[in-house]
Design a protein around this motif. Structure first.
Motif, mmCIF file in Angstrom:
data_model
loop_
_atom_site.group_PDB
_atom_site.id
_atom_site.type_symbol
_atom_site.label_atom_id
_atom_site.label_comp_id
_atom_site.label_asym_id
_atom_site.label_seq_id
_atom_site.Cartn_x
_atom_site.Cartn_y
_atom_site.Cartn_z
ATOM 1 N N PHE A 1 0.837 -1.201 0.000
ATOM 2 C CA PHE A 1 0.000 0.000 0.000
ATOM 3 C C PHE A 1 0.870 1.248 0.000
ATOM 4 C CE2 PHE A 1 -2.494 3.070 2.813
ATOM 5 C CZ PHE A 1 -3.157 3.646 1.737
ATOM 6 N N LYS A 2 0.592 2.136 -0.951
ATOM 7 C CA LYS A 2 1.353 3.377 -1.061
ATOM 8 C C LYS A 2 0.407 4.568 -1.230
ATOM 9 C CE LYS A 2 5.236 1.127 -3.443
ATOM 10 N NZ LYS A 2 6.099 1.139 -4.646
ATOM 11 N N ILE A 3 0.868 5.721 -0.768
ATOM 12 C CA ILE A 3 0.213 6.979 -1.095
ATOM 13 C C ILE A 3 0.978 7.547 -2.279
ATOM 14 C CG2 ILE A 3 -0.399 9.289 -0.320
ATOM 15 C CD1 ILE A 3 -1.936 7.112 1.119
ATOM 16 N N HIS A 4 0.324 7.638 -3.404
ATOM 17 C CA HIS A 4 0.984 8.072 -4.635
ATOM 18 C C HIS A 4 0.102 9.125 -5.308
ATOM 19 C CE1 HIS A 4 3.532 7.967 -8.132
ATOM 20 N NE2 HIS A 4 2.519 7.620 -8.914
ATOM 21 N N PHE B 1 -2.309 0.285 -4.525
ATOM 22 C CA PHE B 1 -2.124 -1.042 -3.933
ATOM 23 C C PHE B 1 -1.361 -1.947 -4.904
ATOM 24 C CE2 PHE B 1 -5.638 0.745 -1.627
ATOM 25 C CZ PHE B 1 -5.485 0.266 -0.329
ATOM 26 N N PRO B 2 -0.047 -1.779 -4.991
ATOM 27 C CA PRO B 2 0.752 -2.625 -5.888
ATOM 28 C C PRO B 2 0.929 -4.015 -5.282
ATOM 29 C CG PRO B 2 2.189 -1.153 -4.663
ATOM 30 C CD PRO B 2 0.771 -0.792 -4.273
ATOM 31 N N LEU B 3 -0.042 -4.882 -5.502
ATOM 32 C CA LEU B 3 -0.059 -6.191 -4.837
ATOM 33 C C LEU B 3 1.050 -7.107 -5.312
ATOM 34 C CD1 LEU B 3 -3.917 -6.800 -4.812
ATOM 35 C CD2 LEU B 3 -2.482 -5.791 -3.032
ATOM 36 N N TYR B 4 1.483 -6.927 -6.559
ATOM 37 C CA TYR B 4 2.583 -7.763 -7.059
ATOM 38 C C TYR B 4 3.350 -7.020 -8.149
ATOM 39 C CZ TYR B 4 5.201 -11.364 -9.510
ATOM 40 O OH TYR B 4 6.216 -12.070 -10.092
ATOM 41 N N GLY B 5 4.653 -7.173 -8.110
ATOM 42 C CA GLY B 5 5.491 -6.617 -9.163
ATOM 43 C C GLY B 5 6.805 -7.364 -9.213
ATOM 44 N N GLY B 6 7.134 -7.932 -10.373
ATOM 45 C CA GLY B 6 8.385 -8.665 -10.484
ATOM 46 C C GLY B 6 8.506 -9.383 -11.821
ATOM 47 N N PHE C 1 -2.427 -4.830 -10.390
ATOM 48 C CA PHE C 1 -3.237 -3.756 -9.809
ATOM 49 C C PHE C 1 -2.446 -2.458 -9.692
ATOM 50 C CE2 PHE C 1 -6.232 -1.647 -6.938
ATOM 51 C CZ PHE C 1 -7.402 -1.964 -7.599
ATOM 52 N N ASP C 2 -2.226 -1.852 -10.843
ATOM 53 C CA ASP C 2 -1.507 -0.581 -10.923
ATOM 54 C C ASP C 2 -2.357 0.666 -10.720
ATOM 55 O OD1 ASP C 2 0.944 -1.806 -11.394
ATOM 56 O OD2 ASP C 2 0.582 -1.919 -13.550
ATOM 57 N N PRO C 3 -3.684 0.604 -10.909
ATOM 58 C CA PRO C 3 -4.472 1.842 -10.836
ATOM 59 C C PRO C 3 -4.311 2.585 -9.512
ATOM 60 C CG PRO C 3 -5.814 0.056 -11.701
ATOM 61 C CD PRO C 3 -4.536 -0.561 -11.220
ATOM 62 N N VAL C 4 -4.280 3.918 -9.610
ATOM 63 C CA VAL C 4 -4.279 4.789 -8.435
ATOM 64 C C VAL C 4 -5.664 5.437 -8.374
ATOM 65 C CG1 VAL C 4 -3.159 6.723 -7.278
ATOM 66 C CG2 VAL C 4 -1.817 5.207 -8.770
ATOM 67 N N PHE C 5 -6.278 5.404 -7.207
ATOM 68 C CA PHE C 5 -7.652 5.891 -7.100
ATOM 69 C C PHE C 5 -7.834 6.696 -5.819
ATOM 70 C CE2 PHE C 5 -7.110 1.598 -5.598
ATOM 71 C CZ PHE C 5 -7.772 1.545 -4.391
ATOM 72 N N ASN C 6 -9.063 7.054 -5.492
ATOM 73 C CA ASN C 6 -9.337 7.873 -4.310
ATOM 74 C C ASN C 6 -10.531 7.314 -3.536
ATOM 75 O OD1 ASN C 6 -11.714 8.827 -5.662
ATOM 76 N ND2 ASN C 6 -10.448 10.321 -6.754
ATOM 77 N N ILE C 7 -10.905 7.991 -2.470
ATOM 78 C CA ILE C 7 -12.021 7.539 -1.633
ATOM 79 C C ILE C 7 -13.324 7.529 -2.423
ATOM 80 C CG2 ILE C 7 -13.397 8.032 0.442
ATOM 81 C CD1 ILE C 7 -10.594 7.028 1.047
ATOM 82 N N ALA C 8 -13.525 8.526 -3.270
ATOM 83 C CA ALA C 8 -14.743 8.594 -4.071
ATOM 84 C C ALA C 8 -14.854 7.381 -4.996
ATOM 85 C CB ALA C 8 -14.768 9.889 -4.891
ATOM 86 N N ASP C 9 -13.749 7.041 -5.658
ATOM 87 C CA ASP C 9 -13.746 5.859 -6.527
ATOM 88 C C ASP C 9 -14.074 4.604 -5.723
ATOM 89 O OD1 ASP C 9 -12.918 7.457 -8.673
ATOM 90 O OD2 ASP C 9 -10.805 7.138 -8.213
ATOM 91 N N SER C 10 -13.487 4.503 -4.532
ATOM 92 C CA SER C 10 -13.727 3.341 -3.672
ATOM 93 C C SER C 10 -15.193 3.242 -3.289
ATOM 94 C CB SER C 10 -12.874 3.437 -2.403
ATOM 95 O OG SER C 10 -11.504 3.534 -2.709
ATOM 96 N N SER C 11 -15.805 4.388 -2.993
ATOM 97 C CA SER C 11 -17.211 4.411 -2.607
ATOM 98 C C SER C 11 -18.101 3.919 -3.739
ATOM 99 C CB SER C 11 -17.613 5.827 -2.192
ATOM 100 O OG SER C 11 -18.954 5.875 -1.773
#
Length: 205
Positions: free
Chosen positions: A40-43, A148-153, A170-180
């Motif tokens: 989990f990253k803040i990007h 949420f970069p769950l896997y990379g390699g 799972f590369d997409p970066v989103f926000n709280i509104a998208d999550s809702s």
């Protein structure tokens, strides 16, 4: 479920969404990233278009998208109002409220953020800058920050077609509104029968 309770859900989601966006916008430079956990990253990124960064081409593409969102939010609001009026199942009203809140949260960005923030490129933006914002009304960019970069390699050689190449999941970066919005839709899919119960006569038939 009453319209008042639905409104409380909407307000809470909107507050969390907008507070998180304003914090990111006024504390991060565009592209800046902070690792919270390995998964989990803040990007900080800004989305000028639709989901996944898609855009409507042309000079008026952004305006068309924002106006479409405004029309859509009116439709969702009407759906919510009629559902409450018709005593629809609680799960349906909660789901619609979450979708409405998420859509409205991103509309605020699209409509107003160009006016109330300056640019975030190579600088931390200012809230209500004296020199004015980076855009005009209806031409704001949506602030995204949850990654949420769950896997990379590098994939093993035995993997068909992709073996030996770098792969990320799972590369997409989103926000709280998208999550809702996503949670609201998922709830409707999972609890479809409860949200849209058949009429007694249909069940009898």
């Amino acid at each position: 479920m009453s319209i008042k309770k639905a409104a409380i859900i909407i307000v809470i989601i909107l507050l969390i969404d907008q507070i998180s966006k304003i914090y990111i916008k006024t504390n991060f430079i565009l592209g800046e990233e902070v690792d919270v956990f390995s998964w989990f990253k803040i990007h900080f990124v800004e989305n000028e278009g639709m989901a996944w960064g898609a855009k409507i081409p042309g000079e008026y593409g952004k305006l068309i998208l924002t106006l479409f969102r405004l029309v859509a939010i009116v439709g969702i609001g009407y759906w919510l109002w009629t559902s409450v009026k018709n005593n629809a199942p609680r799960i349906l009203i909660i789901s619609i409220a979450m979708i409405f809140a998420g859509a409205f949260g991103n509309i605020i960005d699209s409509v107003f953020y160009g006016l109330i923030f300056n640019d975030s490129t190579q600088q931390v933006a200012t809230f209500f800058p004296p020199e004015g914002g980076y855009g005009t009304l209806f031409h704001g960019k949506v602030v995204d920050m949850l990654s949420f970069p769950l896997y990379g390699g590098i994939l093993p050689d035995w993997v068909p077609f992709l073996g030996g190449t770098y792969f990320s999941f799972f590369d997409p970066v989103f926000n709280i509104a998208d999550s809702s919005i996503s949670i609201g839709v998922i709830l409707l899919l999972i609890f479809n029968k409860k949200a849209f119960p058949k009429k007694e006569e249909e069940e009898t038939a």
